[in-house]
Design an enzyme around this catalytic site. Structure first.
Site, PDB file in Angstrom:
ATOM      1  N   ASN A 188      -6.948  11.670  -5.026  1.00  0.00           N
ATOM      2  CA  ASN A 188      -6.386  10.403  -4.488  1.00  0.00           C
ATOM      3  C   ASN A 188      -7.418   9.981  -3.466  1.00  0.00           C
ATOM      4  O   ASN A 188      -7.650  10.705  -2.482  1.00  0.00           O
ATOM      5  CB  ASN A 188      -5.036  10.720  -3.853  1.00  0.00           C
ATOM      6  CG  ASN A 188      -4.193   9.546  -3.433  1.00  0.00           C
ATOM      7  OD1 ASN A 188      -3.293   9.753  -2.652  1.00  0.00           O
ATOM      8  ND2 ASN A 188      -4.433   8.358  -3.923  1.00  0.00           N
ATOM      9  N   ASN A 211      -2.801   0.095   0.848  1.00  0.00           N
ATOM     10  CA  ASN A 211      -2.946   0.351  -0.594  1.00  0.00           C
ATOM     11  C   ASN A 211      -4.078  -0.502  -1.164  1.00  0.00           C
ATOM     12  O   ASN A 211      -4.483  -1.507  -0.561  1.00  0.00           O
ATOM     13  CB  ASN A 211      -1.641  -0.023  -1.318  1.00  0.00           C
ATOM     14  CG  ASN A 211      -0.514   0.943  -1.040  1.00  0.00           C
ATOM     15  OD1 ASN A 211      -0.683   2.156  -1.165  1.00  0.00           O
ATOM     16  ND2 ASN A 211       0.641   0.407  -0.641  1.00  0.00           N
ATOM     17  N   CYS A 239       0.675   7.901   4.271  1.00  0.00           N
ATOM     18  CA  CYS A 239      -0.114   8.363   3.122  1.00  0.00           C
ATOM     19  C   CYS A 239      -0.439   9.832   3.355  1.00  0.00           C
ATOM     20  O   CYS A 239      -1.178  10.155   4.298  1.00  0.00           O
ATOM     21  CB  CYS A 239      -1.392   7.535   2.979  1.00  0.00           C
ATOM     22  SG  CYS A 239      -2.399   8.035   1.566  1.00  0.00           S
ATOM     23  N   ASN A 277      -1.943  12.290   1.256  1.00  0.00           N
ATOM     24  CA  ASN A 277      -3.315  12.734   0.961  1.00  0.00           C
ATOM     25  C   ASN A 277      -4.288  12.062   1.939  1.00  0.00           C
ATOM     26  O   ASN A 277      -5.258  12.672   2.407  1.00  0.00           O
ATOM     27  CB  ASN A 277      -3.693  12.368  -0.479  1.00  0.00           C
ATOM     28  CG  ASN A 277      -2.975  13.237  -1.502  1.00  0.00           C
ATOM     29  OD1 ASN A 277      -2.864  14.452  -1.328  1.00  0.00           O
ATOM     30  ND2 ASN A 277      -2.482  12.635  -2.557  1.00  0.00           N
ATOM     31  N   ASN A 306       7.446   3.990  -4.827  1.00  0.00           N
ATOM     32  CA  ASN A 306       6.552   4.942  -5.510  1.00  0.00           C
ATOM     33  C   ASN A 306       7.424   5.754  -6.456  1.00  0.00           C
ATOM     34  O   ASN A 306       8.467   6.285  -6.031  1.00  0.00           O
ATOM     35  CB  ASN A 306       5.899   5.858  -4.476  1.00  0.00           C
ATOM     36  CG  ASN A 306       5.115   5.076  -3.432  1.00  0.00           C
ATOM     37  OD1 ASN A 306       4.039   4.565  -3.713  1.00  0.00           O
ATOM     38  ND2 ASN A 306       5.662   4.963  -2.224  1.00  0.00           N
ATOM     39  N   ARG A 313       3.358   2.540  -5.510  1.00  0.00           N
ATOM     40  CA  ARG A 313       3.492   1.162  -5.015  1.00  0.00           C
ATOM     41  C   ARG A 313       2.136   0.723  -4.473  1.00  0.00           C
ATOM     42  O   ARG A 313       1.510   1.445  -3.712  1.00  0.00           O
ATOM     43  CB  ARG A 313       4.540   1.140  -3.912  1.00  0.00           C
ATOM     44  CG  ARG A 313       4.724  -0.175  -3.219  1.00  0.00           C
ATOM     45  CD  ARG A 313       5.767  -0.105  -2.137  1.00  0.00           C
ATOM     46  NE  ARG A 313       5.372   0.734  -1.020  1.00  0.00           N
ATOM     47  CZ  ARG A 313       6.061   0.775   0.125  1.00  0.00           C
ATOM     48  NH1 ARG A 313       7.178   0.076   0.256  1.00  0.00           N
ATOM     49  NH2 ARG A 313       5.650   1.552   1.111  1.00  0.00           N
ATOM     50  N   CYS A 356      -0.317  11.974  -5.154  1.00  0.00           N
ATOM     51  CA  CYS A 356       0.380  11.254  -4.086  1.00  0.00           C
ATOM     52  C   CYS A 356       0.987  12.305  -3.156  1.00  0.00           C
ATOM     53  O   CYS A 356       1.890  13.040  -3.591  1.00  0.00           O
ATOM     54  CB  CYS A 356       1.461  10.351  -4.688  1.00  0.00           C
ATOM     55  SG  CYS A 356       2.438   9.456  -3.467  1.00  0.00           S
TER      56      CYS A 356
END
Ligand SMILES: N[C@H](CCC[C@H](N)C(=O)O)C(=O)O
Length: 261
Positions: free
Chosen positions: A13, A65, A74, A76, A176, A195, A203
């Protein structure tokens, strides 16, 4: 105007890191700049952008995003962000990072990092639909919204070229969606349609939501470690007795440079 960036990933990711300590380089970071940076053909290519802004004597992770939208958290990304702060800004572990979902603590775990992702919020059941097939799903928040659906085979979710249909009343700002299969005791595998980014290789907040739903389904004692396989690698998630979710995984910086995108 050229400005510095770094590129990094956690279980594939991937993110563009934008150092912006006093906010003077990017201002409020226009969505079109985020989209240009994340473009995998004309830009640097990434699932999201992590802008690093000083706040008091700490740092704020401004997560976006790849479509330019803002998200609260987030998982990761915060490990990659912490790796950047350690290697380029002289911050040491354990460290605290400010996010739109509050302050998170990052610790070393061998050559990986553990993020304390805070308390999950477990809501009721919902449904998601892909190409006419509907699955029951569980609504969980890790600061950002998730719908977790157990399926028989990860291929059942199809190519995931568009967002799964979901209940707009429950998820007015999108969601998500994680599709999960069992791989063994306290061991699952997942795919995710994120998302604001589409299907990604991993994720972190989604892996946390998946581990929480699996632990509830298993009536597993708190403190049980769940292995969560994602297309880009493996994360380890523990839902602790004091109701916090600890996620451990890699964080790699792969490049740095300048751009004027
Ligand atoms: N797409 C998510 C944010 C990124 C989450 C994911 N990359 C992670 O590692 O947690 C959202 O809009 O809530």
């Amino acid at each position: 105007m050229s400005y510095p960036f770094l590129k990094g990933h956690g279980t594939e990711n991937d993110f563009v890191v934008l150092p912006d300590p006093d906010g003077s380089v990017h201002g409020d970071l226009p969505a079109e700049r985020v989209r240009a940076l994340c473009d995998r053909r004309a830009g640097l290519g990434a699932d999201g952008v992590l802008r690093a802004v000083r706040r008091g004597d700490g740092w704020f992770m401004d997560y976006r995003n790849s479509d330019g939208s803002v998200s609260e958290m987030c998982g990761n990304g915060i490990r990659v962000f912490a790796r950047y702060l350690h290697e380029r800004e002289g911050e040491d572990f354990p460290m605290q990072v400010q996010t739109r979902d509050g302050v998170k603590t990052l610790e070393r775990a061998g050559d990986e990092l553990t993020a304390d992702m805070g308390r999950p919020e477990v809501f009721g059941d919902t449904k998601v639909t892909v190409l006419g097939t509907t699955w029951a799903a569980r609504h969980v928040s890790m600061g950002n919204p998730h719908a977790v659906a157990f399926v028989d085979d990860l291929a059942d979710a199809g190519p995931l070229l568009q967002a799964p249909e979901h209940d707009e009343a429950i998820f007015p700002d999108g969601v998500n969606v994680e599709f999960v299969v069992r791989r063994g005791e306290h061991h699952v595998a997942m795919r995710v349609h994120e998302r604001g980014a589409g299907e990604t290789r991993s994720c972190g907040t989604g892996a946390c939501a998946v581990a929480v739903v699996a632990a509830l389904a298993d009536d597993a004692p708190r403190g049980t470690a769940y292995r969560v396989d994602v297309p880009g690698g493996t994360l380890s998630v523990v839902w602790t007795e004091d109701d916090r979710v600890l996620m451990t995984g890699p964080a790699v910086l792969v490049a740095e440079g300048v751009t004027d995108l």
